[in-house]
Design an enzyme around this catalytic site. Sequence first.
Site, mmCIF file in Angstrom:
data_model
loop_
_atom_site.group_PDB
_atom_site.id
_atom_site.type_symbol
_atom_site.label_atom_id
_atom_site.label_comp_id
_atom_site.label_asym_id
_atom_site.label_seq_id
_atom_site.Cartn_x
_atom_site.Cartn_y
_atom_site.Cartn_z
ATOM 1 N N SER A 143 0.866 -1.194 0.000
ATOM 2 C CA SER A 143 0.000 0.000 0.000
ATOM 3 C C SER A 143 0.895 1.234 0.000
ATOM 4 O O SER A 143 2.094 1.132 0.309
ATOM 5 C CB SER A 143 -0.843 -0.023 1.283
ATOM 6 O OG SER A 143 -1.513 1.202 1.480
ATOM 7 N N TYR A 156 -1.743 -0.698 10.538
ATOM 8 C CA TYR A 156 -1.888 -1.039 9.112
ATOM 9 C C TYR A 156 -0.585 -0.741 8.368
ATOM 10 O O TYR A 156 -0.092 -1.574 7.609
ATOM 11 C CB TYR A 156 -3.048 -0.243 8.509
ATOM 12 C CG TYR A 156 -3.319 -0.557 7.048
ATOM 13 C CD1 TYR A 156 -3.825 -1.796 6.659
ATOM 14 C CD2 TYR A 156 -3.074 0.391 6.055
ATOM 15 C CE1 TYR A 156 -4.079 -2.080 5.319
ATOM 16 C CE2 TYR A 156 -3.328 0.117 4.717
ATOM 17 C CZ TYR A 156 -3.833 -1.120 4.349
ATOM 18 O OH TYR A 156 -4.080 -1.402 3.022
HETATM 19 N N1 LIG Z 1 -8.586 -0.379 -1.700
HETATM 20 C C1 LIG Z 1 -7.533 0.347 -1.439
HETATM 21 O O1 LIG Z 1 -7.580 1.593 -1.480
HETATM 22 C C2 LIG Z 1 -6.234 -0.307 -1.104
HETATM 23 C C3 LIG Z 1 -5.085 0.493 -1.056
HETATM 24 C C4 LIG Z 1 -3.878 -0.103 -0.717
HETATM 25 C C5 LIG Z 1 -3.815 -1.457 -0.458
HETATM 26 N N2 LIG Z 1 -4.947 -2.216 -0.492
HETATM 27 C C6 LIG Z 1 -4.835 -3.645 -0.188
HETATM 28 O O2 LIG Z 1 -5.483 -4.384 -1.192
HETATM 29 C C7 LIG Z 1 -5.852 -5.668 -0.697
HETATM 30 C C8 LIG Z 1 -7.271 -6.003 -1.123
HETATM 31 O O3 LIG Z 1 -8.158 -5.113 -0.479
HETATM 32 P P1 LIG Z 1 -9.430 -4.484 -1.199
HETATM 33 O O4 LIG Z 1 -9.190 -3.038 -1.299
HETATM 34 O O5 LIG Z 1 -9.790 -5.251 -2.415
HETATM 35 O O6 LIG Z 1 -10.527 -4.667 -0.037
HETATM 36 P P2 LIG Z 1 -11.819 -5.592 0.067
HETATM 37 O O7 LIG Z 1 -12.764 -5.309 -1.038
HETATM 38 O O8 LIG Z 1 -12.279 -5.418 1.473
HETATM 39 O O9 LIG Z 1 -11.232 -7.053 -0.135
HETATM 40 C C9 LIG Z 1 -10.487 -7.692 0.850
HETATM 41 C C10 LIG Z 1 -10.401 -9.152 0.499
HETATM 42 O O10 LIG Z 1 -9.605 -9.795 1.516
HETATM 43 C C11 LIG Z 1 -10.292 -10.952 1.935
HETATM 44 N N3 LIG Z 1 -9.971 -11.327 3.306
HETATM 45 C C12 LIG Z 1 -10.055 -10.595 4.426
HETATM 46 N N4 LIG Z 1 -9.730 -11.343 5.494
HETATM 47 C C13 LIG Z 1 -9.433 -12.576 5.008
HETATM 48 C C14 LIG Z 1 -9.039 -13.795 5.599
HETATM 49 N N5 LIG Z 1 -8.875 -13.939 6.927
HETATM 50 N N6 LIG Z 1 -8.827 -14.864 4.798
HETATM 51 C C15 LIG Z 1 -8.998 -14.765 3.459
HETATM 52 N N7 LIG Z 1 -9.380 -13.648 2.849
HETATM 53 C C16 LIG Z 1 -9.595 -12.572 3.620
HETATM 54 C C17 LIG Z 1 -11.762 -10.637 1.755
HETATM 55 O O11 LIG Z 1 -12.471 -11.862 1.554
HETATM 56 P P3 LIG Z 1 -13.444 -12.570 2.618
HETATM 57 O O12 LIG Z 1 -13.957 -11.504 3.541
HETATM 58 O O13 LIG Z 1 -14.507 -13.183 1.768
HETATM 59 O O14 LIG Z 1 -12.577 -13.591 3.286
HETATM 60 C C18 LIG Z 1 -11.751 -9.829 0.478
HETATM 61 O O15 LIG Z 1 -11.842 -10.662 -0.643
HETATM 62 C C19 LIG Z 1 -5.626 -5.603 0.815
HETATM 63 O O16 LIG Z 1 -4.415 -6.233 1.141
HETATM 64 C C20 LIG Z 1 -5.519 -4.104 1.078
HETATM 65 O O17 LIG Z 1 -4.766 -3.813 2.224
HETATM 66 C C21 LIG Z 1 -6.151 -1.662 -0.824
#
Ligand SMILES: NC(=O)c1ccc[n+]([C@@H]2O[C@H](COP(=O)([O-])OP(=O)(O)OC[C@H]3O[C@@H](n4cnc5c(N)ncnc54)[C@H](OP(=O)(O)O)[C@@H]3O)[C@@H](O)[C@H]2O)c1
Length: 248
Positions: A143, A156
């Site tokens: 991130s 985080y």
């Molecule tokens: N969106 C942003 O602005 C942003 C920016 C920087 C980095 N990121 C990173 O991008 C990645 C994806 O996040 P996102 O933005 O797509 O958010 P999201 O829509 O909330 O997706 C998060 C995903 O992680 C899964 N997850 C959470 N806990 C889990 C567990 N214990 N076991 C397996 N899967 C789990 C969730 O699936 P289930 O709940 O179905 O298990 C979901 O598919 C993360 O690492 C986040 O830190 C996002």
Amino acid sequence: MSTNIAGKVVVITGASSGLGEATARLLSAEGATVALGARRVDRIDSLVEELAAGGTKALAVMTDVTHFDQVKRLVDSAVHANGRIDVMLNNAGLMPHSPLERLKIDDWDRMIDVNVRGVLYGIAAALPYMKEQKAGHIINVSSVAGHKVRPGGVVYAATKHAVRVITEGLRMEVKPYNIRTTIISPGAVATELVDNITEPDIRDGVRKMTEGIALPAETFARMVAFAISQPDDVDVNEILFRPTRQEL
Ligand SMILES: NC(=O)c1ccc[n+]([C@@H]2O[C@H](COP(=O)([O-])OP(=O)(O)OC[C@H]3O[C@@H](n4cnc5c(N)ncnc54)[C@H](OP(=O)(O)O)[C@@H]3O)[C@@H](O)[C@H]2O)c1
């Protein structure tokens, strides 16, 4: 022109929403076979159905990345079905921000377990196969918070800094096995990430900060596709991207 994506077997954690889901769709459209892991199995099952209807091979395995045996089962299933694993995308993560003084210890534990332990478990599950194949690509999601810390996002940021350290160390260690490693550090992308912030005032604040500037999840998927699609002797080690209007 070959994209170096078609035919690859790609395992994606956190594929039930946001960045993981968008990447599954894009890579499938480019001809990859995807193996999807997440806890919300109904979501990954219906995504598999949709992708299969479009003519691509996909499978879903209920996976909680905080349990190594479940991550191993996901990777083993992908290899069992396809004979190999080309890419491991350790994407599952969560971001329940709060100032340290609120002592949200459960949130700290969940972030450490999913964002750090989950990535390590993904590496542990994929590495033996990739070593044996003498080929593979491990992509870990950090991130902007892996580059910068700010008040309210300390734990985080610590987990996302850890992801970058782990991935850079991995890069050096896997040289003998011809394995590529990529860190992808997104800025604000519109997903469910903010919805899972447990403190309502912090959640509202982050929503306000990212409203109107957060990029669509496909932006991230294109970064993944870029890294994978390079010729095998090109290792894209790190990508940092933000919305053009994001200040932090
Ligand atoms: N969106 C942003 O602005 C942003 C920016 C920087 C980095 N990121 C990173 O991008 C990645 C994806 O996040 P996102 O933005 O797509 O958010 P999201 O829509 O909330 O997706 C998060 C995903 O992680 C899964 N997850 C959470 N806990 C889990 C567990 N214990 N076991 C397996 N899967 C789990 C969730 O699936 P289930 O709940 O179905 O298990 C979901 O598919 C993360 O690492 C986040 O830190 C996002």
